[in-house]
Every structure is written in structure tokens, then in C-alpha cells.
Scaffold this active site. Structure first.
Site, short mmCIF file in Angstrom:
data_model
loop_
_atom_site.label_atom_id
_atom_site.label_comp_id
_atom_site.label_asym_id
_atom_site.label_seq_id
_atom_site.Cartn_x
_atom_site.Cartn_y
_atom_site.Cartn_z
N GLY A 211 0.78 -1.16 -0.01
CA GLY A 211 0.22 -0.01 -0.08
C GLY A 211 0.94 1.40 0.01
O GLY A 211 1.99 1.11 -0.43
N ALA A 214 2.35 6.45 3.41
CA ALA A 214 1.50 7.03 4.54
C ALA A 214 1.01 5.70 5.48
O ALA A 214 0.98 5.79 6.64
CB ALA A 214 0.57 7.89 4.01
N THR A 215 0.40 4.79 4.74
CA THR A 215 -0.37 3.74 5.62
C THR A 215 0.88 2.96 6.15
O THR A 215 0.48 2.38 7.36
CB THR A 215 -1.29 2.81 4.46
N LYS A 218 1.87 4.35 9.38
CA LYS A 218 0.85 4.19 10.43
C LYS A 218 0.98 3.05 11.16
O LYS A 218 0.79 2.48 12.32
CB LYS A 218 -0.65 4.28 9.90
N GLU A 233 5.35 -3.24 1.50
CA GLU A 233 5.82 -2.88 0.09
C GLU A 233 4.95 -1.68 0.19
O GLU A 233 3.81 -1.90 0.02
CB GLU A 233 5.54 -3.76 -0.75
#
Length: 468
Positions: A211, A214-215, A218, A233
């Protein structure tokens, strides 16, 4: 990567076809209570699953592939409906997932089976329960890339499909479950809150995600307090270097093809094209002509080779990047038509766009685009500039160098900070199944595929015996 999601008052995902705007289905989100049950089931099932030999597990996974083949037509239709990609590309994704897997399973076996070194034996232990967070751009293929090595290693798996392609992930899991013991593979549905709950849950031992960066950040933050293992990745801003001595026709064709594949919604899309100034004008003409052969439309119609973007939010993201570039001085070389039977303001279609004179003051060259845009810039043609420009990004996923000078190509490739570098080619098209898929810098944390990637899904233990 930007996406949109709608959840109704009943806690259901509203699954929308991005080409038509029609609702495909409503998918019930997994509640916290249900998630607890799913994870408890996975933990219980893992105790027996890990007892099977790696050979037994791989044989079962081979049967899973046969089951998946039986639903190929249904899967292809779902991918097109949910994600929007042209049906030819959906077929390619399906074929990649089920065809010629023998070499891959051989790598899985070789990676996981015990290794004897004198009086020492290195065995691989599964982590336990793996949460797979899958993306929307390859809703079948990316799950398979992470689930197969997880399961072969003796882990149980919970898949959280992207909220904009929930039915594809659900069908995949349902199909593979036919050959797997109960509880070994399960699915959890929902938006980011469900993914966050999975990552933070005490019962999850490893998180594997494809993804956005930014994800990925998190997930790292959420996993850190429990020191959970993660495999991420993430995004890319892949450069293409076109030297003065390159085969310009091939370079222009590849530049356009791999900027527009999957409507540009690929983590390793070509997003920055640097062309030597002495051939810059000729390259622009060639790229523009190639782009004219690409037609935007509903992926179900075989004459279309660029589908819609996955959501209105993604369309707005791409639109804003293009407008920013033009405002700052980029030249619009070509922009295609989009279907005239839908509202341009309401559809997710975005025209094939070719821009030149792009530079690093523009969002188009600094932020991941994920859209059908061919972005071209000029450089002085030197090796030093090629390397500097290619590395002028926080990302390091893929890259490519086009030149007929093999020694020069290898010198440049060696100095580019990226996990994959193609010389006169798009690397993913020719990589061997033995090769890992790696993201340098902010493009990855851990990696998958190949022997090296398979090893990421288990942990080694050395057993030393004083007797033979």
C-alpha cells in the site's frame, strides 16, 4: 494513493463500480467482537497447521491454485467491476496468480525446509497469525504474493481486502478455504479502522501490507509498542532515464505503456521520465504518437485499454497534480477523450495525459501520482545527472535506464537507489521468479517474493547436537 469509501448506517461498505457509478454490493464490516473471534480461531488453527510438514502445506496450496482456476471467469469480472481495470489486464492478473506456479512452489520449499550444517540444523518457525492488508490496484495478485509464503511457512492468515474492492478478496479467500483446514485462512472486511484494529490486536504476530507509504508509517507506529514484525511494500516515484544513444522508439513505447498500465495505478509505474536534451524533442513526438493509441473507457469493453481511476478521490488527486504542473509551466502535449456518455464531473474516468517540461517544483514529480499521466523532463545527458535525478526522491522501488552502451547502463543502474532496475526494459516484466521484490528508502520495510522474500515470513532457529 488516494481512495474513497462509503459506509452506510448499517455498517456496510457500499461497493461502487468506478466505471458506471452503480452499486455492486453492500459488504458488512467486521465488528470488533467478530474480529476477536476470527483471531482466536486463527490462533487455535495455527497449532495444528504448523505441525504439517512444509511439503504437506505446499501440496495443499497447489490444490488451492486448482480451485482458484475454477472461478477464474468470475474473478476476472469482479476485478473489472470493482477496480475498473480493462478486462485484458484483469485476465493477466488472474493468469499470473494461477499459471506456472511450480517454480514458485519449489522456491517456497527450498526456503522453508530445514538446512543441515555439520552438527547444526537451521529450522524455520512460523510467526503465528499473519494479518495481510491488501491494496486495491491488484486485488487478487497482491493477496497471493503475501498469503502463499505466509501459509507455506506454517502461519495462519487473516486478509483485510481494500475497502474499495472487498468482493474480490472475499471470493479469493472463500475459494482457497475449500482446500485449507478450517480457520487457517479468513477474511475481515472494513475500512481503515478495521485494519488498525487488526494491527494493534495482541493476537496478531506479523503484519504484511502492500500500500501507500503513509499507511505503512501508520502500521509501523501501531506495531511498534508490541515489537511486531512487519513486511511493508509501499509507494514509488519510479524514474526512467533515456540517454541520447537509446533506442528512442522502444523507450517511448515503454515510457507510455508503463506510465499508463492499470491507468497508472501501480506502485512501480514510471512516473518520472528524464530524457537527454539532444533527443528530447524527438522523444516528445514519439511519446505523443504512442499515447494516441490508448483509449479510455469501461474495462468491460475490449477496445478500451485504460479504465477509470478507482474512485472520485483518486481522480481529484490526479487532476490536482496535472493542474499544478500546467500552472507551473509544464506543456500539455496530449490529452485524450473520456467516454461522452457519462458526466465528466461524476465519473472516475481521467484522460490519458502527456506532459513535458515537468520539473521538481511540481507535485507531479515529487508526490506519487497513481494516474494515467506520462510526465517528461529534460536533462543534460550525463551519467552524473542521470543518477542524481533518479535518486532525487524519498522513494526507491523501481527504475529503468535506456541506452545502447551496456557498460554505461550498468554503471548508472548500480548507483540508483532502488530495489529493481531495468536496463532497456521495465524490470518487473523480466524479473525471474527467484528474485525478491524490494523497496529501498521509503518504498519498503522488509520485502517479498523470491527465496529472500519467502524467508521474511518465518524465523530461523538453530538446533545444535553434540552427537551425530
Amino acid at each position: 494513493m488516494v481512495q474513497g469509501v462509503i459506509i452506510d448506517n448499517d455498517g456496510c461498505l457500499i461497493n461502487i463500480n468506478p466505471a458506471t457509478g452503480d452499486m455492486i454490493s453492500k459488504v458488512k464490516c467486521t465488528t470488533p467482537e467478530q474480529l476477536d473471534v476470527i483471531i482466536d480461531t486463527a490462533k487455535s488453527s495455527q497449532k495444528e497447521w504448523r505441525k504439517k510438514s512444509v511439503e504437506e502445506r505446499v501440496d495443499i496450496l497447489k490444490e488451492c491454485i486448482k480451485e482458484l482456476t475454477d472461478v477464474s471467469d468470475q474473478m476476472i469480472q469482479l476485478i473489472v467491476q470493482e477496480m475498473g481495470k480493462p478486462i485484458a489486464e484483469a485476465k493477466e492478473e488472474m493468469e499470473y496468480a494461477v499459471n506456472d506456479q511450480d517454480a514458485y512452489f519449489d522456491i517456497l520449499l527450498e526456503s522453508i525446509k530445514p538446512k543441515k550444517y555439520g552438527k547444526s540444523t537451521v529450522v524455520r518457525h512460523p510467526y503465528g497469525v499473519v494479518a495481510i492488508m491488501s491494496p486495491w490496484n491488484y486485488p487478487l495478485g497482491e493477496i497471493m504474493l503475501l498469503a502463499l509464503p505466509s501459509l507455506a511457512s506454517g502461519n495462519t492468515v487473516i486478509v483485510k481486502p481494500s475497502e474499495v474492492v472487498p468482493e474480490t478478496g472475499a471470493l479469493l479467500v472463500k475459494t482457497l478455504q475449500k482446500c485449507l483446514p478450517p480457520g487457517v485462512l479468513q477474511v475481515a472486511q472494513g475500512a481503515g479502522s478495521v485494519g488498525e484494529a487488526l494491527v494493534k490486536h495482541n493476537g496478531i504476530d506479523l503484519v504484511a501490507m502492500t500500500g501507500s507509504s503513509a499507511t505503512g508509517r501508520k502500521i509501523l507506529e501501531a506495531a511498534a509498542p508490541q515489537l511486531k514484525r512487519v513486511i511493508l511494500e509501499m509507494g514509488g516515484k519510479d524514474p526512467m532515464i533515456v540517454c541520447a544513444d537509446a533506442d528512442l522508439e522502444k523507450a517511448a513505447n515503454d515510457a507510455v505503456m508503463y506510465s499508463l498500465s492499470n491507468a497508472g495505478q501501480v506502485c512501480c509505474s514510471i512516473e518520472r521520465i528524464y530524457v537527454a536534451e539532444t533527443v528530447y524533442d524527438k522523444f516528445q513526438v514519439l511519446a505523443k504518437e504512442v499515447a494516441k493509441d490508448y483509449k479510455v473507457g469501461n474495462g468491460m469493453e475490449t477496445e478500451n485499454n485504460v479504465g477509470p481511476l478507482v474512485s472520485m478521490m483518486q481522480k481529484e488527486h490526479v487532476k490536482n497534480q496535472v493542474e499544478d504542473a500546467v500552472f507551473k509551466g509544464a506543456t500539455m502535449l496530449h490529452q485524450s477523450e473520456i467516454p461522452n456518455d457519462v458526466s465528466k464531473n461524476e465519473s472516475c474516468f481521467y484522460p490519458v495525459t502527456v506532459l513535458s517540461d515537468v520539473d521538481d517544483t511540481m507535485k507531479l514529480f515529487t508526490t506519487e501520482t497513481f494516474g494515467p499521466v506520462v510526465a517528461i523532463a529534460k536533462f543534460d545527458g550525463s551519467e552524473a545527472s542521470a543518477v542524481r535525478l533518479a535518486n532525487d526522491t524519498e522513494y526507491g522501488l523501481g527504475s529503468s535506464v535506456y541506452t545502447q552502451d551496456t557498460e554505461k547502463a550498468n554503471r548508472i543502474a548500480e548507483l540508483i537507489d532502488a530495489g529493481q532496475v531495468g536496463i532497456n526494459c521495465y524490470p518487473i516484466e523480466f524479473m525471474g521468479v527467484q528474485c525478491p521484490w524490494v523497496g529501498h528508502k521509503h518504498s519498503g520495510f522488509g520485502y517479498h517474493s523470491g527465496k529472500d522474500g519467502c524467508l521474511q515470513f518465518s524465523i530461523p532457529k538453530t538446533i545444535v547436537s553434540a552427537t551425530d
